[in-house]
Design an enzyme around this catalytic site. Structure first.
Site, PDB file in Angstrom:
ATOM      1  N   SER A 253     -11.298  -8.538   1.548  1.00 43.55           N
ATOM      2  CA  SER A 253     -12.398  -7.883   1.542  1.00 43.55           C
ATOM      3  C   SER A 253     -12.280  -6.551   0.548  1.00 43.55           C
ATOM      4  O   SER A 253     -11.313  -6.041   0.430  1.00 43.55           O
ATOM      5  CB  SER A 253     -13.005  -7.386   2.752  1.00 43.55           C
ATOM      6  OG  SER A 253     -12.987  -6.326   3.106  1.00 43.55           O
ATOM      7  N   LYS A 254     -13.642  -6.530  -0.152  1.00 43.49           N
ATOM      8  CA  LYS A 254     -13.478  -5.188  -1.054  1.00 43.49           C
ATOM      9  C   LYS A 254     -13.201  -3.945  -0.104  1.00 43.49           C
ATOM     10  O   LYS A 254     -12.699  -2.961  -0.676  1.00 43.49           O
ATOM     11  CB  LYS A 254     -14.812  -5.168  -1.783  1.00 43.49           C
ATOM     12  CG  LYS A 254     -14.817  -6.274  -2.738  1.00 43.49           C
ATOM     13  CD  LYS A 254     -15.299  -6.088  -4.096  1.00 43.49           C
ATOM     14  CE  LYS A 254     -15.060  -7.109  -5.152  1.00 43.49           C
ATOM     15  NZ  LYS A 254     -16.297  -7.564  -5.826  1.00 43.49           N
ATOM     16  N   ARG A 255     -13.211  -3.850   1.082  1.00 39.18           N
ATOM     17  CA  ARG A 255     -13.349  -2.591   1.886  1.00 39.18           C
ATOM     18  C   ARG A 255     -11.874  -2.675   2.443  1.00 39.18           C
ATOM     19  O   ARG A 255     -11.417  -1.756   3.198  1.00 39.18           O
ATOM     20  CB  ARG A 255     -14.245  -2.730   2.967  1.00 39.18           C
ATOM     21  CG  ARG A 255     -15.408  -2.442   2.740  1.00 39.18           C
ATOM     22  CD  ARG A 255     -16.628  -2.581   3.763  1.00 39.18           C
ATOM     23  NE  ARG A 255     -16.649  -3.892   4.112  1.00 39.18           N
ATOM     24  CZ  ARG A 255     -17.271  -4.961   3.586  1.00 39.18           C
ATOM     25  NH1 ARG A 255     -18.091  -4.669   2.413  1.00 39.18           N
ATOM     26  NH2 ARG A 255     -17.554  -6.157   4.157  1.00 39.18           N
TER      27      ARG A 255
END
Ligand code: GLU
Length: 489
Positions: A253-255
């Site tokens: 995930s980009k996070r």
């Protein structure tokens, strides 16, 4: 390959260049170069709300840094431009006009609320949500009435159900969908073409032979195939690349902060671009052997879609470190120094401009640490000892320092350093100074080196001792020897 290969990377300028995007660009580029084809960079900015200003430039910078060069693009031009969707609006309008005229597409006046109601009712009835076709067969009068009301409108493609939409994915093999007769939107109410429409028009007009992209676009492919059909155009080949997974095997995930996900982060931390390129190439592609180190040229020769994984690829941090360290060790000292200096400056460990003595100092600093580094930023934590006071000794060091010969060794070394003067305090001479201590005290090996190292750095381990002593500087060395001697009295 019989047709001339033309491929593209078509990022949406919604943020930074991500490792996944960079990998798609790299695979596409390798394929183009291998087959002597053209690699095109196109900016897909149809989603106006998500566009970020400056993002396209970041893509250009990131790709150039990696050495993924393009043959046509907004910044360098080309015969098939413009290379940015929002600069192609006239082209889209003309093609939409053609679909409307041929009745392959139609205006839809249903509002968001109408559609939401329709969807809710379908879901409540246990049906799959799809457009009811309300505006599919409007009479000219109905249409005129809606227009007169000033209603917003979209354009939908007229589709049929039960049609087989099959393609042979160059990575995954045969993939087939059945059309569901869901007339999807191809022009949004703000007049912008949807991604699916723009991508088909652009790929066709730019004569793209192979559409290469992430696997999240597999589900878009049948819609795009329907659009190709509506225009009566040939469908290109497709290749969809696998997902990148985190170390737990979950979709990245980009996070996820455990992994540096943006190319600019690697550049800013002083990684070597050829190491990142090599790592990205192996993130989903394998040569079919145990080999892991590849230059760009070797990758061009070896790359093929057949050897791209279908299942997800785990982002292996240990491999990333190992590979970066491999390239770091091999790199020219000058290059590494150039990368390290800004890192040290950012950490306020070096002034903004260096004089000759500081240049020489930083050269030795890098020589001593290059073997251990993955990126230039590592120089900062690795060299703490040159920028801090001697730390509290641990038990093991205290033990070493309690040996009977320590006092004599430190005193003799202090005398050597004192009598050597500034002129004799060189890296080359350091060995001789320590040797003299050995002759004078009769202590050698660990008993000789360890007390000196511990007195000067507070640690039992560290980089090459001669270089370390020189880097600390004569003044500091004398002071630390005196402090250590004083502490023992
Ligand atoms: N703009 C799309 C993306 O950034 C590209 C999709 C495609 O290559 O067709 O994912």
């Amino acid at each position: 390959m019989s047709t001339k290969v033309r491929v593209r990377y078509a990022p949406s300028p919604t943020g930074h260049l991500h490792i996944g995007g960079a990998r798609t660009a790299l695979f596409t580029y390798l394929f183009a170069r291998k087959h002597g084809g053209q690699f095109i960079l196109r900016i897909e900015d149809t989603d106006l709300d998500r566009n970020v200003s400056g993002a396209a430039e970041e893509f250009y910078n990131g790709l150039r840094w990696l050495g993924v060069e393009w043959d046509e693009g907004e910044d360098i031009g080309g015969k098939y431009g413009p290379y940015r969707c929002t600069d192609r609006m006239d082209i889209y309008r003309e093609h939409i006009g053609q679909l409307l005229k041929e009745d392959r597409a139609y205006y839809c006046y249903c509002s968001e609320e109408d559609l939401a109601k329709e969807r809710d009712a379908q879901i409540a009835a246990g049906e799959t949500a799809k457009y009811s076709g309300h505006c599919r067969h409007l009479t000219p009068e109905q249409r005129a009435a809606y227009e007169a009301e000033g209603r917003g409108r979209t354009v939908r493609l007229r589709t049929s159900s039960g049609e087989t939409l099959a393609f042979n994915d160059m990575v995954r093999g045969g993939i087939s969908f059945e059309s569901d007769g869901n007339d999807f939107v191809i022009v949004k109410s703000n007049g912008m073409p949807t991604y699916n429409l723009a991508v088909v028009i652009d790929d066709h007009l730019m004569e793209i032979t192979h559409v290469t992209r992430g696997e999240e676009h597999i589900s878009n492919t049948p819609r795009q195939m329907q659009i190709y059909r509506a225009f009566g155009w040939d469908v290109p080949e497709f290749a969809h690349f696998n997902l990148i997974l985190n170390e737990e095997g979950k979709k990245l995930s980009k996070r996820d902060e455990s992994i540096l996900q943006f190319i600019s982060q690697y550049r800013d931390l002083g990684y070597l671009e050829e190491a990142i390129l090599n790592f990205l190439a192996l993130l989903g592609w394998s040569p079919g052997t145990e080999e892991e180190i590849f230059s760009k040229q070797e990758l061009i020769e070896r790359f093929s879609f057949e050897r791209v994984n279908k299942s997800g690829s785990i982002f292996d941090q240990r491999k990333l470190s190992w590979m970066n360290n491999h390239y770091f060790k091999k790199a020219e000292l000058d290059r590494i120094v150039r990368l390290c200096v800004p890192q040290l400056q950012q950490a306020s460990r070096l002034p903004a401009t260096l004089d000759e003595a500081q240049e020489a100092w930083v050269n030795v600093l890098v020589i001593l640490h290059q073997e251990k580094m993955n990126s230039a930023s590592d120089i900062v934590p690795l060299t703490d000892l040159f920028f801090a006071d001697v730390p509290e000794l641990d038990e093991e060091s205290k033990q070493v320092m309690s040996e009977a010969t320590v006092q004599a060794v430190l005193a003799a070394f202090r005398n050597q350093v004192e009598s050597a003067g500034e002129a004799g305090f060189t890296v080359e001479n350091m060995k001789a100074l320590i040797k003299a201590v050995q002759s004078e005290t009769g202590v050698k090996g660990k008993g000789l080196f360890m007390p000196i190292r511990i007195a000067l750095t507070g640690q039992m381990h560290g980089p090459d001792l001669n270089g370390t002593i020189w880097l600390l500087g004569r003044e500091r060395v004398l002071k630390r020897l005196s402090d250590s001697l004083a502490a023992r009295q």
